[in-house]
Scaffold this motif. Structure first.
Motif, mmCIF file in Angstrom:
data_model
loop_
_atom_site.group_PDB
_atom_site.id
_atom_site.type_symbol
_atom_site.label_atom_id
_atom_site.label_comp_id
_atom_site.label_asym_id
_atom_site.label_seq_id
_atom_site.Cartn_x
_atom_site.Cartn_y
_atom_site.Cartn_z
ATOM 1 N N VAL A 47 0.645 -1.234 0.211
ATOM 2 C CA VAL A 47 -0.251 -0.071 0.119
ATOM 3 C C VAL A 47 0.773 0.946 0.004
ATOM 4 O O VAL A 47 0.382 1.804 -1.026
ATOM 5 N N LEU A 48 2.410 1.111 0.603
ATOM 6 C CA LEU A 48 2.977 2.407 0.684
ATOM 7 C C LEU A 48 3.589 2.327 -0.841
ATOM 8 O O LEU A 48 3.716 4.069 -1.074
ATOM 9 N N ASP A 49 3.981 1.654 -1.474
ATOM 10 C CA ASP A 49 4.102 2.088 -2.972
ATOM 11 C C ASP A 49 3.438 2.810 -3.581
ATOM 12 O O ASP A 49 3.293 3.263 -4.579
ATOM 13 N N ILE A 50 1.972 2.526 -3.461
ATOM 14 C CA ILE A 50 1.386 2.451 -4.020
ATOM 15 C C ILE A 50 0.868 4.343 -4.163
ATOM 16 O O ILE A 50 0.349 4.980 -4.262
ATOM 17 N N LYS A 51 0.857 4.283 -3.269
ATOM 18 C CA LYS A 51 0.864 5.586 -2.039
ATOM 19 C C LYS A 51 2.304 6.969 -3.087
ATOM 20 O O LYS A 51 1.883 7.721 -2.791
ATOM 21 N N ALA A 52 3.321 6.118 -2.758
ATOM 22 C CA ALA A 52 4.073 6.879 -3.787
ATOM 23 C C ALA A 52 3.733 7.510 -4.948
ATOM 24 O O ALA A 52 3.999 8.002 -5.408
ATOM 25 N N LEU A 53 2.968 6.141 -5.535
ATOM 26 C CA LEU A 53 2.744 6.192 -7.310
ATOM 27 C C LEU A 53 2.332 6.915 -7.450
ATOM 28 O O LEU A 53 2.249 8.277 -8.014
ATOM 29 N N PHE A 54 1.091 7.552 -6.370
ATOM 30 C CA PHE A 54 -0.488 8.795 -6.531
ATOM 31 C C PHE A 54 0.899 9.730 -6.341
ATOM 32 O O PHE A 54 0.010 10.604 -6.228
ATOM 33 N N HIS A 55 1.453 9.659 -4.495
ATOM 34 C CA HIS A 55 2.537 10.976 -5.335
ATOM 35 C C HIS A 55 2.533 11.594 -5.803
ATOM 36 O O HIS A 55 3.042 12.768 -5.808
ATOM 37 N N LYS A 56 3.540 11.058 -6.447
ATOM 38 C CA LYS A 56 4.559 11.543 -7.614
ATOM 39 C C LYS A 56 3.342 11.851 -8.688
ATOM 40 O O LYS A 56 3.585 13.356 -9.910
ATOM 41 N N SER A 57 2.231 12.043 -8.853
ATOM 42 C CA SER A 57 1.656 12.683 -9.738
ATOM 43 C C SER A 57 0.296 13.682 -9.560
ATOM 44 O O SER A 57 0.284 14.281 -9.523
ATOM 45 N N TYR A 58 0.586 13.834 -7.701
ATOM 46 C CA TYR A 58 -0.334 14.350 -6.524
ATOM 47 C C TYR A 58 1.018 15.239 -5.636
ATOM 48 O O TYR A 58 0.909 14.575 -4.790
ATOM 49 N N LYS A 64 1.338 17.302 -3.918
ATOM 50 C CA LYS A 64 0.905 17.643 -2.307
ATOM 51 C C LYS A 64 0.342 16.780 -1.518
ATOM 52 O O LYS A 64 0.272 17.486 -0.368
ATOM 53 N N TRP A 65 0.025 15.563 -1.951
ATOM 54 C CA TRP A 65 -0.270 14.975 -0.785
ATOM 55 C C TRP A 65 0.969 13.959 -0.650
ATOM 56 O O TRP A 65 0.902 12.675 -1.724
ATOM 57 N N TYR A 66 1.231 13.412 0.296
ATOM 58 C CA TYR A 66 2.697 12.880 0.408
ATOM 59 C C TYR A 66 2.321 11.668 1.096
ATOM 60 O O TYR A 66 1.121 12.291 2.032
ATOM 61 N N PRO A 67 2.626 10.256 0.944
ATOM 62 C CA PRO A 67 2.140 9.567 1.743
ATOM 63 C C PRO A 67 1.704 9.474 3.007
ATOM 64 O O PRO A 67 0.505 9.238 3.357
ATOM 65 N N ALA A 68 2.298 9.921 3.978
ATOM 66 C CA ALA A 68 2.039 10.288 5.172
ATOM 67 C C ALA A 68 0.635 10.957 5.333
ATOM 68 O O ALA A 68 0.081 10.609 6.609
ATOM 69 N N ARG A 69 0.219 11.646 4.230
ATOM 70 C CA ARG A 69 -0.880 12.241 4.547
ATOM 71 C C ARG A 69 -2.606 11.449 3.470
ATOM 72 O O ARG A 69 -3.339 12.235 3.977
ATOM 73 N N GLN A 70 -1.535 10.648 2.951
ATOM 74 C CA GLN A 70 -3.120 9.813 1.689
ATOM 75 C C GLN A 70 -3.674 8.721 3.111
ATOM 76 O O GLN A 70 -3.127 7.718 3.721
ATOM 77 N N SER A 90 -8.381 9.467 0.842
ATOM 78 C CA SER A 90 -8.985 11.018 1.898
ATOM 79 C C SER A 90 -7.621 12.096 2.023
ATOM 80 O O SER A 90 -6.771 10.487 2.492
ATOM 81 N N ASP A 91 -7.622 12.992 2.090
ATOM 82 C CA ASP A 91 -7.343 13.966 2.797
ATOM 83 C C ASP A 91 -6.715 13.701 4.425
ATOM 84 O O ASP A 91 -8.008 14.371 4.826
ATOM 85 N N LEU A 92 -5.785 13.300 4.553
ATOM 86 C CA LEU A 92 -5.738 13.260 6.448
ATOM 87 C C LEU A 92 -4.744 14.709 6.886
ATOM 88 O O LEU A 92 -5.235 14.403 8.376
ATOM 89 N N GLY A 93 -5.109 15.642 6.152
ATOM 90 C CA GLY A 93 -4.578 17.257 6.577
ATOM 91 C C GLY A 93 -2.816 16.550 6.646
ATOM 92 O O GLY A 93 -2.225 16.033 6.313
ATOM 93 N N PRO A 94 -2.537 18.217 7.312
ATOM 94 C CA PRO A 94 -0.947 18.121 7.308
ATOM 95 C C PRO A 94 -0.479 17.389 8.274
ATOM 96 O O PRO A 94 -1.241 16.903 9.268
ATOM 97 N N GLN A 95 0.438 16.632 8.182
ATOM 98 C CA GLN A 95 1.093 15.795 9.220
ATOM 99 C C GLN A 95 1.835 15.972 9.585
ATOM 100 O O GLN A 95 2.910 16.690 9.510
ATOM 101 N N LEU A 96 2.221 16.004 11.544
ATOM 102 C CA LEU A 96 3.297 15.642 12.063
ATOM 103 C C LEU A 96 4.196 14.399 12.743
ATOM 104 O O LEU A 96 2.967 14.021 12.740
ATOM 105 N N THR A 97 5.313 14.761 12.747
ATOM 106 C CA THR A 97 5.623 13.419 13.792
ATOM 107 C C THR A 97 5.634 12.925 14.667
ATOM 108 O O THR A 97 5.671 13.925 15.643
ATOM 109 N N TRP A 98 4.866 11.886 15.784
ATOM 110 C CA TRP A 98 4.699 11.966 16.329
ATOM 111 C C TRP A 98 5.749 12.295 18.163
ATOM 112 O O TRP A 98 5.842 12.910 18.935
ATOM 113 N N GLY A 99 6.875 12.153 17.502
ATOM 114 C CA GLY A 99 8.497 12.283 18.206
ATOM 115 C C GLY A 99 8.367 14.148 18.663
ATOM 116 O O GLY A 99 8.109 14.443 19.935
ATOM 117 N N THR A 100 7.964 15.292 17.329
ATOM 118 C CA THR A 100 7.443 16.400 17.731
ATOM 119 C C THR A 100 6.576 16.323 18.795
ATOM 120 O O THR A 100 6.214 17.510 19.413
#
Length: 342
Positions: free
Chosen positions: A63-74, A76-82, A113-123
């Motif tokens: 699923v992460l690979d598919i998110k990466a392919l989707f990110h190439k076309s869009y 603004k939607w990086y994998p963590a946001r998808q 669906s767009d999860l919105g801007p993301q932050l790392t859990w550590g932050t």
């Protein structure tokens, strides 16, 4: 002559047999396995609009690979946001899930669906801990505009006030160091909006309890030094236990691994509570705040402890159910957070 002829015949016989022996036929080359590629369609969850069609996706793609392919076309939607799911009402798919193991045909539709801007859990964890640490110290040193001007930068005469400040600071410094050097967080990110909710809760409750504990009119606990000592012992015992559990959980899996394992007690006696509960880190955390409540005898601290227990009980029950679902040999004696009770 007959003897010589017979010897010559015997000498040349084996060589001739070797030469006349038929050679084995070479094995035919193995036919290459045919790879069945997938066709992946990504649809917007809200509008049902087709966003992207991916052709010839390998069956071993995650699923992460598919998110990466989707990110190439869009971009603004990086994998963590998808968020991708197979059905609009289904749960989000995990990044490590493999395409060919999903309940889909060679043509798969994913709802995005767009999860919105993301932050790392550590932050987020660092923001949650640094805020209460600084806010409490502001009240402890009685900075101007907090209490009456005559109390600016004064110090309390009650020893329990100084002890409470040391315990509170120790707790959050410990959490900061654990976030930096101990915790291995499985979830990479969380929505940006959550940081305002989480930090607002921790920062406001820290200010609330600090205001009363460090107030010039604060009175020590009813039972005096004996009550303070008992609360301090509970607090320190549970802090050491909480740290021991975090170390045990860290050693349970290697860095970068997402493989889940059943946590078991180690040689450290503080981890023996694993025989009875699934989430002893929450048990010790609640115990620490109970000790702090006994030590300070402060209503805001008691309120914070009750709310923290309710929230951690919810988290613990969810994790306990996850263990039971994932591991058939999971110990049946364990409860989620309180031995034999909850």
């Amino acid at each position: 002559m007959d003897v010589l002829a017979l010897e010559a015949k015997n000498v040349g016989g084996p060589d001739q047999e070797k030469k006349s022996a038929p050679r084995p036929k070479p094995k035919p080359p193995k036919k290459a396995k045919r790879i069945v590629y997938f066709e992946v369609e990504i649809v917007d969850l809200k509008t049902k609009e087709k966003l992207l069609l991916l052709d010839k996706v390998e069956p071993t793609a995650t699923v992460l690979d598919i998110k990466a392919l989707f990110h190439k076309s869009y971009p603004k939607w990086y994998p963590a946001r998808q968020s991708l799911r197979l059905d609009p009402k289904a749960k989000c798919l995990r990044d490590e899930e493999i395409l060919q193991t999903l309940p889909v045909g060679t043509t798969a539709s994913f709802y995005f669906s767009d999860l919105g801007p993301q932050l790392t859990w550590g932050t987020v964890f660092l923001s949650e801990c640094v805020g209460p640490l600084i806010i409490y110290l502001m009240f402890y040193f009685r900075l101007p505009f907090i209490y009456s001007p005559k109390y600016d930068f004064t110090s309390s005469k009650n020893w329990v006030v100084h002890l409470a400040c040391m315990c509170h600071s120790f707790h959050y410094i410990k959490r900061i160091l654990e976030t930096l050097f101990v915790h291995r967080i499985s979830h990479g990110t969380m929505p940006l909006r959550n940081i305002f909710k989480n930090c607002g809760y921790y920062w406001c409750t820290a200010a609330w309890m600090a205001y009363y504990i460090n107030h010039p009119l604060y009175t020590p606990p009813c039972y005096g030094q004996q009550q303070v000592n008992m609360g301090l012992c509970i607090f320190l015992f549970c802090q050491v236990g909480n740290f021991s559990i975090h170390i045990a959980l860290r050693n349970l899996k290697s860095s970068g691994s997402k493989t889940k394992k059943i946590p078991y007690p180690t040689k450290n006696p503080f981890t023996w509570i694993f025989w009875l509960v699934s989430c002893p880190n929450y048990t010790y955390e609640v115990g620490s705040w109970m000790g702090f409540t006994v030590m300070t005898q402060c209503v805001p601290v008691a309120f914070f402890t009750v709310v923290a227990f309710v929230q951690m009980a919810v988290w613990a029950r969810g994790k306990h159910r996850s263990y039971l679902k994932e591991f058939r040999d999971y110990p049946t004696l364990r409860c989620s957070i309180l031995p034999f009770i909850l």
